[in-house]
Design a protein around this motif. Structure first.
Motif, mmCIF file in Angstrom:
data_model
loop_
_atom_site.group_PDB
_atom_site.id
_atom_site.type_symbol
_atom_site.label_atom_id
_atom_site.label_comp_id
_atom_site.label_asym_id
_atom_site.label_seq_id
_atom_site.Cartn_x
_atom_site.Cartn_y
_atom_site.Cartn_z
ATOM 1 N N LYS A 100 0.841 -1.194 0.000
ATOM 2 C CA LYS A 100 0.000 0.000 0.000
ATOM 3 C C LYS A 100 0.875 1.241 0.000
ATOM 4 N N GLY A 101 0.224 2.391 -0.145
ATOM 5 C CA GLY A 101 0.884 3.664 0.050
ATOM 6 C C GLY A 101 1.721 4.161 -1.124
ATOM 7 N N ARG A 102 2.473 5.231 -0.850
ATOM 8 C CA ARG A 102 3.300 5.865 -1.864
ATOM 9 C C ARG A 102 4.300 4.911 -2.511
ATOM 10 N N PRO A 103 4.968 4.020 -1.757
ATOM 11 C CA PRO A 103 5.911 3.113 -2.424
ATOM 12 C C PRO A 103 5.247 2.210 -3.463
ATOM 13 N N LEU A 104 4.066 1.664 -3.157
ATOM 14 C CA LEU A 104 3.380 0.821 -4.142
ATOM 15 C C LEU A 104 2.971 1.646 -5.353
ATOM 16 N N GLU A 105 2.496 2.865 -5.137
ATOM 17 C CA GLU A 105 2.115 3.709 -6.265
ATOM 18 C C GLU A 105 3.320 3.993 -7.165
ATOM 19 N N ALA A 106 4.492 4.194 -6.570
ATOM 20 C CA ALA A 106 5.701 4.429 -7.360
ATOM 21 C C ALA A 106 6.041 3.194 -8.196
ATOM 22 N N VAL A 107 5.876 2.013 -7.616
ATOM 23 C CA VAL A 107 6.139 0.769 -8.343
ATOM 24 C C VAL A 107 5.172 0.623 -9.509
#
Length: 301
Positions: free
Chosen positions: A12-19
């Motif tokens: 979840k969160g910003r790291p997953l969105e970046a991926v």
């Protein structure tokens, strides 16, 4: 059917969105649409968890609606128990299958992707660069200044994991201080901290990270203090202490507390990692495709 290359990703969160953004950039419109769908679903679920929105169905009904096992390319989700006080279960990302240049890839959600690579469960994965500093980067007299320094600080006897590239979703561990603490004309940078002795406010979990970033020489005369979790923001605690480090994007909250922003010490960035002991032609092909030639933070591994 070719076995997919498994890649560990945050749930979840910003790291997953970046991926998801990176895969959308390298795998085309269909994956971009899928990434948007996953991102919007998880943002909605976050709002429900925080009480900002009211769902008209229970979590199991929503979970059944999101996941479509009959479609091998539909994203799947799962329920995660949030350990923080007062936080209920939250629907998070579980897995999805995509193609990268003809190679099938399965993105698999993990709470700690970096540790999944360390145990050789995965050859490739994404996680915060912070976790690498917290766990395996060697502490030395001089500090780590950026991603390019990280791999040189990993003892090959300690870990086979290496950082490949950053994804650019960067916020910075930034020095902050009250104006009264700074002599006229002084720069708030690493050298100032090296000459300073006294209290230095940081988040509790970041003691080893800050030591790695500043170096043991700079931190030898510091006494780490921590914000009271029940009383306000980290910036307020730094203002009370006089000097510290915290994550910033714009620094507006720090300025509201009367703090001077100093040197950006280290990028808190989602990174692509590889386990050097696990390799194959398909793994290398996917890894190389995920590293964009124009990426300034791509490392030699």
């Amino acid at each position: 059917m070719t076995t997919p290359v498994p890649i560990a990703v945050p749930r979840k969160g910003r790291p997953l969105e970046a991926v998801l953004d990176r895969f959308a950039n390298v795998a085309g419109l269909e994956v971009a649409t899928l990434a948007d769908d996953v991102t919007s679903t998880l943002r909605y679920e976050k709002a429900v968890t925080k009480g900002e929105l009211a769902a008209d169905r229970g979590p199991y009904e929503r979970l059944a609606d999101y996941s479509t096992p009959a479609d091998p390319y539909a994203p799947e989700y799962t329920l995660l128990r949030d350990d923080r006080e007062g936080m209920p279960r939250r629907i998070v990302f579980d897995a999805v299958r995509v193609d990268v240049d003809g190679v099938p890839v399965e993105l698999i959600g993990r709470e700690e992707p970096f540790r999944s690579l360390r145990t050789h469960e995965f050859a490739l994965g994404f996680d915060s660069a912070d976790l690498v500093l917290e766990e395996v980067v060697e502490l030395r007299p001089a500090g780590v200044e950026g991603l390019a320094d990280v791999n040189d600080r990993i003892d090959p006897r300690e870990s086979d994991v290496r950082v490949v590239t950053g994804l650019g979703d960067t916020v910075y561990h930034t020095l902050m201080a009250t104006p009264e603490l700074l002599p006229a004309g002084a720069d708030l940078d690493r050298s100032f901290v090296t000459d300073f002795g006294g209290d230095f406010c940081i988040s509790p979990r970041y003691e080893r990270l800050v030591t790695a970033v500043l170096g043991t020489d700079a931190t030898a005369d510091l006494t780490f203090t921590y914000p009271d979790p029940d009383h306000g923001e980290e910036e307020a605690a730094i203002a009370e202490t006089g000097l510290g480090v915290y994550l910033t994007v714009t620094g507006s909250t720090a300025r509201e507390h009367g703090l001077v922003l100093g040197e950006h010490l280290f990028p808190s960035e989602t990174v692509l990692m590889r386990n050097a002991a696990e390799t194959s032609g398909a793994i290398d092909r996917v890894r190389d495709r995920l590293v964009r030639p124009e990426s300034a933070s791509a490392l030699s591994v």
